[in-house]
Design a protein around this motif. Structure first.
Motif, PDB file in Angstrom:
ATOM      1  N   GLU A   1       3.014   8.815  -0.630  1.00  0.00           N
ATOM      2  CA  GLU A   1       1.967   8.827  -1.661  1.00  0.00           C
ATOM      3  C   GLU A   1       2.556   9.303  -2.981  1.00  0.00           C
TER       4      GLU A   1
ATOM      5  N   PHE B   1      -6.444  -2.652  -5.021  1.00  0.00           N
ATOM      6  CA  PHE B   1      -5.736  -1.985  -3.930  1.00  0.00           C
ATOM      7  C   PHE B   1      -4.574  -2.876  -3.501  1.00  0.00           C
TER       8      PHE B   1
ATOM      9  N   ASP C   1      -1.019  -1.591  -3.830  1.00  0.00           N
ATOM     10  CA  ASP C   1       0.181  -0.818  -3.492  1.00  0.00           C
ATOM     11  C   ASP C   1      -0.037  -0.146  -2.139  1.00  0.00           C
ATOM     12  N   TYR C   2       0.214  -0.881  -1.070  1.00  0.00           N
ATOM     13  CA  TYR C   2      -0.029  -0.329   0.261  1.00  0.00           C
ATOM     14  C   TYR C   2       0.959  -0.923   1.263  1.00  0.00           C
ATOM     15  N   ARG C   3       1.164  -0.170   2.343  1.00  0.00           N
ATOM     16  CA  ARG C   3       1.953  -0.672   3.463  1.00  0.00           C
ATOM     17  C   ARG C   3       1.045  -1.470   4.395  1.00  0.00           C
TER      18      ARG C   3
ATOM     19  N   HIS D   1      -0.943   2.831   6.446  1.00  0.00           N
ATOM     20  CA  HIS D   1      -1.890   2.035   5.664  1.00  0.00           C
ATOM     21  C   HIS D   1      -3.086   2.881   5.227  1.00  0.00           C
TER      22      HIS D   1
ATOM     23  N   ASP E   1      -2.306   5.056   2.260  1.00  0.00           N
ATOM     24  CA  ASP E   1      -2.389   4.372   0.966  1.00  0.00           C
ATOM     25  C   ASP E   1      -3.843   4.129   0.558  1.00  0.00           C
ATOM     26  N   LEU E   2      -4.693   3.770   1.528  1.00  0.00           N
ATOM     27  CA  LEU E   2      -6.115   3.556   1.230  1.00  0.00           C
ATOM     28  C   LEU E   2      -6.765   4.848   0.748  1.00  0.00           C
TER      29      LEU E   2
END
Length: 389
Positions: free
Chosen positions: A8, A156, A158-160, A201, A204-205
């Motif tokens: 993060e 949204f 920028d996430y794995r 995930h 990131d959320l």
């Protein structure tokens, strides 16, 4: 289902507040041009304190001729400003205070009367049962929400990727937008690696949603006017709860899934992030109950403001002003419900919301406990560590 991970961004409520938060606490204190005391604003064309403002008005209105007993060069400071009225008045004039800007007593009385009338008009109920002041508050909060909450989750990015490595004790997962998720019998030690497959995930959320809550708070003038320490205390106390209120706006009660644009989440995904049934089952029940109330956008944003402005959070210094604003929000919510939800729909709706907010506080405690169980606090990023500390 708020978690975090070491990837993060390095941020905290204090750093994320940024320049908007700094507006409420100027780096340089304003100084009275006459005596050097703390100034409260421009009075009669000059930045002065309340004391010098009142002195100048009284002196001019009364037409008093002051005489200096010394050499007409007395120092005018906060401590000595009362020692020589003649030099103080001259200093007022020297720094540029203008006599022509002083209102007469009669004009002041008329202005005060107009202000009282305006306050009464703002407080009077309008055609919809809400006063003008309450309508303004709702409009402000809705604007803040719409400017900061990405309901389509299009931002949204920028996430794995979500990795759903379903464990044998779970039934086959539903397709996005499908039916109710099955419950795990138990989360055994030998399947823990799969249980944590969704953790990155959700980290990131969670980061994405927490930052939106912070931005929502910064759009509210009453929040920005608070000292930075109080802003941080309020955010630490309410952010996780506000995230759930916002998350409910995208909850589908027919499928028991959170439909976030191209993403769709179920309680089963929460289990795969490491959360236990003792938290997930009440969480699902909470969202089903809240969604069934059929709240309007105005009610969602008022709930968020009620949670944010809680005077009971630790380390609050402006307790009275926060308490007063929360009371104003609560009364506005009650008035809105009374006039926008006809019977029998509106029966006990306000009371039901208060009960759900109590349930939400319990969920927050269990959520925090499980976050700390899933991940050692030392491995978390500054933002989540400060929010849950």
């Amino acid at each position: 289902m708020s978690v975090s991970s070491p990837s993060e961004p390095e941020s905290s409520p204090c750093s994320v507040l940024g320049p908007r938060g700094a507006d409420a606490e100027p780096a340089e204190e304003k100084i009275c041009a006459v005596c050097g005391d703390r100034a409260t604003g421009y009075h009669f064309h000059v930045m002065t304190c309340e004391g010098c403002k009142g002195f100048f008005r009284r002196s001019i209105n009364k037409g008093v001729q002051f005489t200096c007993p010394f050499s007409q060069s007395c120092p005018i400071t906060k401590a000595k400003r009362r020692q020589c009225q003649a030099c103080r008045l001259q200093k007022c004039l020297d720094v540029g205070m203008r006599k022509d800007m002083i209102m007469s007593e009669e004009a002041l009385r008329r202005r005060r009367a107009l202000r009282r009338q305006r306050r009464l008009a703002l407080a009077a109920p309008g055609p919809g049962g809400l006063s003008a002041e309450q309508q303004e508050l709702i409009a402000l909060l809705i604007a803040a929400h719409q400017q900061t909450f990405d309901s389509s989750f299009s931002q949204f990015t920028d996430y794995r990727p979500a990795v759903r490595l379903y464990i044998p004790s779970l039934q086959s997962p539903p397709e996005p937008g499908g039916g109710t998720a099955a419950w795990p019998e138990r989360l055994d030690e030998d399947v823990l690696p799969d249980v944590f497959s969704m953790l990155p995930h959700f980290a990131d959320l969670s980061t994405f949603m927490i930052q939106q809550v912070i931005n929502f708070a910064k759009e509210i003038p009453a929040f920005r006017s608070l000292p930075i320490d109080d802003q941080i205390s309020l955010l630490k106390g309410a952010t996780l709860e506000i995230c759930q209120i916002q998350f409910n706006t995208v909850f589908n009660a027919e499928t028991n899934a959170w439909e976030c644009g191209q993403h769709c989440y179920t309680i089963q995904d929460g289990a795969l992030a490491g959360f236990q049934q003792i938290y997930l089952e009440p969480l699902l029940k909470f969202h089903i109950s809240l969604k069934k109330l059929g709240l309007h956008e105005a009610e969602y944003v008022l709930l968020q403001a009620m949670l944010l402005f809680s005077p009971d959070h630790a380390s609050i210094t402006q307790h009275d002003s926060i308490d007063q604003f929360q009371e104003k929000v609560a009364l506005t919510l009650k008035s809105y419900i009374d006039h926008q939800h006809p019977m029998p729909e509106g029966r006990f709706l306000y009371a039901k919301l208060l009960l759900l907010l109590t349930e939400l506080q319990t969920l927050k405690v269990e959520n925090t406990r499980q976050i700390l169980h899933i991940q050692d606090l030392s491995s978390m990023t500054p933002l989540l560590s400060e929010i849950i500390s």
